[in-house]
Design an enzyme around this catalytic site. Structure first.
Site, short mmCIF file in Angstrom:
data_model
loop_
_atom_site.label_atom_id
_atom_site.label_comp_id
_atom_site.label_asym_id
_atom_site.label_seq_id
_atom_site.Cartn_x
_atom_site.Cartn_y
_atom_site.Cartn_z
N CYS A 48 0.81 -1.21 -0.19
CA CYS A 48 -0.06 -0.02 -0.07
C CYS A 48 0.79 1.24 -0.04
CB CYS A 48 -1.02 0.15 1.18
SG CYS A 48 -1.51 1.55 1.58
N GLU A 49 0.53 2.06 -1.04
CA GLU A 49 1.50 3.40 -1.08
C GLU A 49 1.16 4.36 0.00
OE1 GLU A 49 -0.65 6.19 -4.34
OE2 GLU A 49 0.88 4.43 -5.18
N HIS A 50 -0.04 4.16 0.70
CA HIS A 50 -0.23 5.40 1.58
C HIS A 50 0.44 4.94 3.01
CE1 HIS A 50 -4.16 6.22 -0.52
NE2 HIS A 50 -3.19 6.64 -1.25
N HIS A 51 0.41 3.82 3.28
CA HIS A 51 1.03 3.46 4.74
C HIS A 51 2.09 2.34 4.65
CE1 HIS A 51 -3.31 4.32 5.33
NE2 HIS A 51 -2.80 4.87 6.18
N GLN A 62 -4.68 -0.86 -5.18
CA GLN A 62 -5.48 -1.88 -5.98
C GLN A 62 -6.17 -1.42 -7.21
OE1 GLN A 62 -7.58 -4.52 -3.31
NE2 GLN A 62 -9.13 -5.10 -4.92
N HIS A 96 -6.29 -6.15 2.86
CA HIS A 96 -5.18 -4.82 3.05
C HIS A 96 -5.02 -4.76 4.73
CE1 HIS A 96 -5.88 -2.69 -1.05
NE2 HIS A 96 -6.79 -3.75 -0.87
N CYS A 141 -3.41 -2.38 5.91
CA CYS A 141 -3.51 -0.99 6.36
C CYS A 141 -4.81 -0.89 6.84
CB CYS A 141 -2.96 -0.13 5.28
SG CYS A 141 -4.11 -0.28 3.69
#
Length: 402
Positions: free
Chosen positions: A294-297, A335, A363, A365
């Site tokens: 996950c590129e956010h977390h 995703q 996920h 995250c």
């Protein structure tokens, strides 16, 4: 070899007073002093640093309790005793690297490769950079305020330490004021980073903290994970069990983002694109597992991909579907984007009438933080000139549905 000077903490019975300017209670404590040997970056290990004589003046804000002065004195005296017969080592120094050689010795190495070995039991590792009076004052104030905050709570609003180093000419002075509840700082990278200090004693040998990033002779990924661990504080990040963790984590991170090493993702298809006369019927490749980040977390998500397409006389070798999924998944990703990238890649490679990519993933995250809900997420991407044709769309959806 440095010899730690004897440290003395003298707590005078006189010199205390309570004032009430502007209706705010202030308590001043004087007559406290100690001596210690700081290890300075300028010493470069060539000659012993002389003993430094320090004098403390303590000011405490907000208290009407007479016994509070005794408590403050007691706590500061205990903090001074932690330095008893110790050489002060600046953990955050950019000019030297400090590491534990074995169970009984520290090795200090300067940038010009001058090396000094000190007995572990005679050293005290502090979260400071230069052993200046200001930094030592901050250490004393922060440590005292942490202990006072846990014991006295709202009885104390702030505590100020004024430190004078009479070994310097002119006298070097430092001052630091710690306020409740902000007296317990978190360790942050940089010149002003602070963490909980500790004393290395014979009966409690601890691993030396991780050195600053600039001193670590390894790749950037390993340095980054070492710095990340340092935010947990010296005692936790310096545990022996975590010694090789930065290298392991950096290796794992490279594996999880290995798709970025492929400059042209479509090249993984190689020469496995085949022209086949009469190839116009549905092809579905299902249950392709994938792992992504996950590129956010920067937390993993993993799941299964289902791909269906109507060829237009051109097909792809079946194993290449898994290759394409991997090259686009092994990178910081969303995703939703992953499904679109796979659909558009197949559209470019094969030119099909229509293609559908369905992804279902778990996920961490979402499940391991925040909402803490272990749900699964499903996305469907449709591409191609005939994707809106009712018959083709129905067949594609049947091909990717479970």
């Amino acid at each position: 070899r440095f010899k730690a000077a004897h440290l003395r903490a003298v707590v005078a019975a006189c010199g205390d007073r309570i004032a009430q300017p502007d209706r705010k209670t202030i308590m001043e404590l004087k007559g406290m002093e100690f001596s210690a040997v700081p290890l300075l970056a300028s010493s470069y290990g060539r000659s012993p640093e002389p003993m430094h004589d320090y004098t403390l003046a303590i000011t405490v804000g907000k208290s009407t309790q007479p016994e509070l002065g005794k408590e403050v004195r007691k706590i500061l005296s205990q903090i001074c005793c932690r330095l008893d017969q110790r050489t002060l080592l600046p953990h955050c120094s950019e000019s030297m690297t400090i590491r534990r050689l074995n169970d009984s010795e520290f090795e200090i190495k300067w940038h010009d490769e001058v090396t000094l070995v000190l007995p572990l039991k005679e050293c005290c590792l502090l979260p400071i950079a230069k052993c200046s009076a200001e930094e030592v004052a901050e250490f004393l104030a922060t440590e005292a305020m942490k202990e006072l905050s846990s014991k006295k709570g709202g009885a104390i609003q702030w505590l100020e330490v004024k430190l004078s180093d009479f070994s310097e000419k002119p006298v070097e002075k430092g001052c630091f004021k710690a306020s409740f509840p902000d007296a317990i700082p978190s360790f942050e990278a940089g010149e002003n980073g602070r963490a909980k200090p500790y004393k290395v004693a014979e009966d409690e040998v601890k691993q030396t903290p991780t050195p600053p990033v600039s001193q670590v002779g390894s790749d950037a990924g390993e340095d980054a994970f070492r710095l990340l661990l340092s935010t947990l504080g010296i005692e936790e990040s310096s545990r022996h069990e975590l010694e090789k963790t930065p290298a392991r984590a950096a290796k794992a991170f490279r594996e999880m983002t290995i798709g970025l090493q492929v400059e042209h993702p479509l090249s993984v298809a190689g020469d496995a694109v085949f022209d086949v006369d009469g190839a116009h019927d549905l092809v579905a490749v299902r249950e392709i597992p994938f792992h992504s980040l996950c590129e956010h977390h920067l937390l993993p998500f993993a799941g299964t991909a289902h791909i269906a397409y109507f060829p237009n006389g051109r097909v792809l070798g079946l194993s290449k579907f898994a290759r394409l999924v991997e090259v686009f998944a092994r990178r910081p990703q969303l995703q939703e984007r992953l499904g679109l990238q796979l659909a558009e890649a197949l559209l470019e490679l094969l030119g099909p009438k229509a293609v559908a990519v369905s992804l279902e993933a778990y996920h961490t995250c979402m499940s391991h933080r925040g909402a803490g809900v272990p749900s699964r997420t499903r996305t469907i991407a449709l591409r191609g000139l005939q994707k809106d044709d009712p018959f083709i769309r129905e067949q594609l959806m049947h091909g990717v549905n479970r």
